[in-house]
Write a protein that holds these residues in place. Sequence first.
Motif, PDB file in Angstrom:
ATOM      1  N   GLN A   1       0.771  -1.306  -0.161  1.00 38.39           N
ATOM      2  CA  GLN A   1      -0.081   0.052   0.095  1.00 38.39           C
ATOM      3  C   GLN A   1       0.804   1.286  -0.041  1.00 38.39           C
ATOM      4  OE1 GLN A   1      -2.967  -0.103  -0.581  1.00 38.39           O
ATOM      5  NE2 GLN A   1      -3.624  -2.311  -0.017  1.00 38.39           N
ATOM      6  N   GLU A   2       1.815   1.065   0.666  1.00 32.70           N
ATOM      7  CA  GLU A   2       2.638   2.466   0.755  1.00 32.70           C
ATOM      8  C   GLU A   2       3.380   2.615  -0.418  1.00 32.70           C
ATOM      9  OE1 GLU A   2       5.382   2.449   4.202  1.00 32.70           O
ATOM     10  OE2 GLU A   2       3.804   1.867   5.740  1.00 32.70           O
ATOM     11  N   SER A   3       3.878   1.634  -1.074  1.00 38.96           N
ATOM     12  CA  SER A   3       4.542   1.864  -2.213  1.00 38.96           C
ATOM     13  C   SER A   3       3.796   2.391  -3.342  1.00 38.96           C
ATOM     14  CB  SER A   3       5.145   0.266  -2.781  1.00 38.96           C
ATOM     15  OG  SER A   3       6.007  -0.191  -1.945  1.00 38.96           O
ATOM     16  N   PHE A   4       2.394   1.942  -3.538  1.00 40.50           N
ATOM     17  CA  PHE A   4       1.409   2.469  -4.377  1.00 40.50           C
ATOM     18  C   PHE A   4       1.287   3.898  -4.324  1.00 40.50           C
ATOM     19  CE2 PHE A   4      -0.051  -1.905  -5.695  1.00 40.50           C
ATOM     20  CZ  PHE A   4      -0.392  -1.634  -7.038  1.00 40.50           C
ATOM     21  N   LEU A   5       1.076   4.230  -2.717  1.00 40.31           N
ATOM     22  CA  LEU A   5       0.801   5.612  -2.453  1.00 40.31           C
ATOM     23  C   LEU A   5       2.088   6.318  -2.972  1.00 40.31           C
ATOM     24  CD1 LEU A   5      -0.786   5.537   0.814  1.00 40.31           C
ATOM     25  CD2 LEU A   5      -1.666   6.328  -1.255  1.00 40.31           C
ATOM     26  N   LYS A   6       3.442   5.980  -2.929  1.00 36.48           N
ATOM     27  CA  LYS A   6       4.506   6.439  -3.190  1.00 36.48           C
ATOM     28  C   LYS A   6       4.585   6.735  -4.707  1.00 36.48           C
ATOM     29  CE  LYS A   6       9.602   6.662  -3.043  1.00 36.48           C
ATOM     30  NZ  LYS A   6      10.008   7.937  -2.290  1.00 36.48           N
ATOM     31  N   ALA A   7       4.341   5.671  -5.344  1.00 36.63           N
ATOM     32  CA  ALA A   7       4.432   5.726  -7.073  1.00 36.63           C
ATOM     33  C   ALA A   7       3.258   6.767  -7.414  1.00 36.63           C
ATOM     34  CB  ALA A   7       4.058   4.240  -7.383  1.00 36.63           C
ATOM     35  N   PHE A   8       2.143   6.663  -6.881  1.00 34.52           N
ATOM     36  CA  PHE A   8       1.138   7.639  -7.305  1.00 34.52           C
ATOM     37  C   PHE A   8       1.675   9.035  -7.007  1.00 34.52           C
ATOM     38  CE2 PHE A   8      -2.105   4.276  -6.855  1.00 34.52           C
ATOM     39  CZ  PHE A   8      -2.223   3.677  -8.169  1.00 34.52           C
TER      40      PHE A   8
END
Length: 192
Positions: free
Chosen positions: A53-60
């Motif tokens: 989840q944190e990785s998706f947030l950072k990616a977005f």
Amino acid sequence: MKNQEFHINALIDRCLKNDQAAFLEVYNNYYKMMYNTAYRMLHDEMTAEDMMQESFLKAFESLKDFKRKSRYQNNVIPFAAWLKRILINKCINFLRSNKMYFSDHLEVVDTVVETEEESDFSNYKVQVVLDTIHQLPERYKVLINLHLIEGYDYEEITEILGITNQNCRTSMSRAKTKLRTLVQQAYEHRQI
């Protein structure tokens, strides 16, 4: 391949315009890959879910910085590889911050030359090898996952972990030797 690349680029463009449906489509296309990678590195469902989840947030949040060209060879960087790299960095930072992984444990010793025959795990059942990887010390588990499962080469691993090439090769050789020993022991005990 070109259609898929075009579709991903169109999705990225829609995400950059803050299209919520595009964000959801990106998530749905990649969450399994991201979760599986995080789980292999962390071997904990809840932590893997958090890192995903944190990785998706950072990616977005960083999507505008996504470069579609590699700085090494001017090749197109696949979006999935970019996402996975963000995730792997998050997982490694998590391991480091929780003192589960120490790069200073990857000490430099005389260079060990390893032949392809020594690192061949193809004769073993995949599940036995995967289960055995989780028994390795964290530093070896990270190396094995990055190299054998995620497919990163030594140069990429040295960059990801911030270690020298010699350190990477030596530690990888030790990790493979330890994995081989544990897999052989598993086969002896299970008589598979």
